[in-house]
Design an enzyme around this catalytic site. Structure first.
Site, short mmCIF file in Angstrom:
data_model
loop_
_atom_site.label_atom_id
_atom_site.label_comp_id
_atom_site.label_asym_id
_atom_site.label_seq_id
_atom_site.Cartn_x
_atom_site.Cartn_y
_atom_site.Cartn_z
N ASN A 161 -4.98 7.16 15.58
CA ASN A 161 -6.11 7.08 16.50
C ASN A 161 -6.64 8.45 16.88
OD1 ASN A 161 -5.77 4.37 16.31
ND2 ASN A 161 -5.58 3.99 18.52
N GLU A 162 -5.78 9.48 16.80
CA GLU A 162 -6.28 10.84 17.05
C GLU A 162 -7.32 11.22 16.00
OE1 GLU A 162 -3.16 9.93 17.09
OE2 GLU A 162 -2.40 10.41 19.08
N GLN B 79 0.85 -1.19 0.00
CA GLN B 79 0.00 0.00 0.00
C GLN B 79 0.89 1.24 0.00
OE1 GLN B 79 -2.17 0.82 3.60
NE2 GLN B 79 -3.90 1.69 2.51
N GLU C 181 -9.82 -1.08 5.81
CA GLU C 181 -8.61 -1.12 6.61
C GLU C 181 -8.91 -0.96 8.10
OE1 GLU C 181 -5.83 1.99 5.71
OE2 GLU C 181 -4.13 0.73 6.23
N SER D 263 0.94 6.83 2.38
CA SER D 263 1.55 7.89 3.17
C SER D 263 2.69 8.57 2.40
CB SER D 263 2.11 7.33 4.48
OG SER D 263 1.07 6.85 5.29
N SER E 84 4.04 -0.52 3.80
CA SER E 84 4.20 -1.87 4.36
C SER E 84 4.43 -2.89 3.25
CB SER E 84 2.94 -2.26 5.15
OG SER E 84 2.68 -1.33 6.17
#
Length: 379
Positions: free
Chosen positions: A360-361, A125, A244, A128, A160
């Site tokens: 998570n933010e 993937q 995801e 980013s 990844s």
């Protein structure tokens, strides 16, 4: 929600359990974050595929068994309970494949999915970018129109499996003049061995290259590798992120098996009362996540969309994974510092959980705004 399995589901579970008992390697495979381990895991994928266990929920024409989401969950529980190897193909089968089923052409599905199912082609993937992590819409990598396709330029990072993978998928800016950042993006697949691609592995805390940077210099991608309409990449990417963060990347079977192994470790280490409550929390958490997932699967099977609730999944499993592995390392004590086994590697991997698939933010902002109706926070 009916929590009882049907006779057909029980028979499917028994068939999967028997196959796994006969085929799961007696010794763990080398880490898939090494060249040797990557090759061994690719061979395992081929073995799964040979008996149509690699992608059980896919249609038979693409190598699957065409089973529903409940049987897929049953298979996942049996897979991890059997101690089967981690899936080197997970980026492809869990992220790109659902996107192809929803948005690709028949030709693309027929061309891409079979080699993905067999492990012949492993996907990374490529989302980013430097200074563009969770704020995906701010990405700067571009795709410029040329005869018969597009030329990709820019840099991707934290990709990844990219150190050893064959191909990658991502979104690129194709209209820099679009009025909003999430407009003018296009979803493309590209070959990591193509001219103009440089793959630079990134070492994890343990030194293994679990990630890579990708440098793209006028990399040609034919039109046939554009998914959906050019300029519509954001909408397609959002369906990928839903998978995801939601059901497919972290099925409950993985945590049920890990919690059972943790309880066994606790007993082996003398049933230390100091960590008893943490072990119990791990067992209860795995069971709660299993039931929550089955509830979501029931809604999905009834035609409902999960939507922003996938963010609840993502926050839960990522934080649960760290707590579970920290408990295991505390039980191992000094041995954990020296070991290169599954708990140590699992802990290192778990630390990335709150970051990848959207931090998570960001997920908590989504939960606050879209599920709880709270006002937007300051950005």
């Amino acid at each position: 929600m009916n929590l009882d399995f049907t006779p057909e589901e029980d028979a499917f579970r028994a068939e999967a359990r028997a196959w796994l008992a006969a085929h799961v390697p007696a010794e763990p495979l080398p880490s898939l974050e090494t060249e040797e381990g990557f090759a061994a895991h690719r061979a395992w994928e081929a073995e799964l595929h040979a008996d149509r266990w690699a992608v059980v929920s896919w249609p038979e024409e693409f190598g699957g068994r065409g089973v529903d989401i409940f049987k897929w969950l049953v298979f996942e529980e049996e897979y991890y309970a059997a101690g089967a190897p981690g899936r080197v193909t997970q980026n492809g089968i869990n992220l790109l494949a659902p996107t192809l089923f929803d948005h690709a052409t028949d030709e693309q599905r027929a061309r891409v999915l079979p080699s993905m199912a067999s492990g012949e082609v492993v996907w990374a993937q490529a989302w980013s970018e430097p200074e563009s992590g969770s704020d995906l819409a701010s990405l700067r990598s571009r795709a410029v129109r040329t005869d018969g396709g597009w030329l990709l330029s820019g840099q991707k990072t934290w990709s990844s499996r990219a150190a050893f993978a064959d191909k990658a998928f991502g979104i690129f800016r194709t209209d820099p003049d679009a009025p909003k950042p999430h407009q003018g993006l296009t979803y493309l697949m590209f070959d990591l061995k193509a001219p103009g691609v440089t793959v630079r592995p990134i070492g994890r805390l343990d030194g293994k290259p679990a990630f890579a940077e990708l440098f793209l210099d006028d990399v040609f991608v034919p039109d046939e590798d554009v998914i959906g309409e050019p300029g519509n990449g954001w909408r397609i990417a959002m369906s990928t992120t839903g998978n995801e963060r939601g059901l497919t990347l972290r099925s409950p079977g993985r945590f049920l098996a890990a919690a059972d192994r943790l309880a066994a470790l606790w007993r082996e280490r003398g049933a230390d009362p100091a960590v008893r409550d943490r072990v119990a929390d791990a067992l209860v958490g795995a069971r709660a996540y299993q039931l929550f997932t089955y509830a979501n699967a029931s809604r999905f099977a009834a035609g409902e969309q999960i939507g922003a609730e996938s963010s609840l999944n993502k926050v839960f499993w990522s934080e649960y994974d760290i707590a579970l592995h920290e408990t295991a390392l505390d039980l191992l004590g000094a041995d954990a510092e020296l070991a290169d086994g599954e708990w140590a590697e699992g802990y290192v991997f778990s630390l990335a959980g709150p970051i990848y698939a959207g931090t998570n933010e960001i997920q908590r902002d989504i939960i606050a705004e879209r599920l709880l109706g709270l006002p937007k926070g300051r950005r």
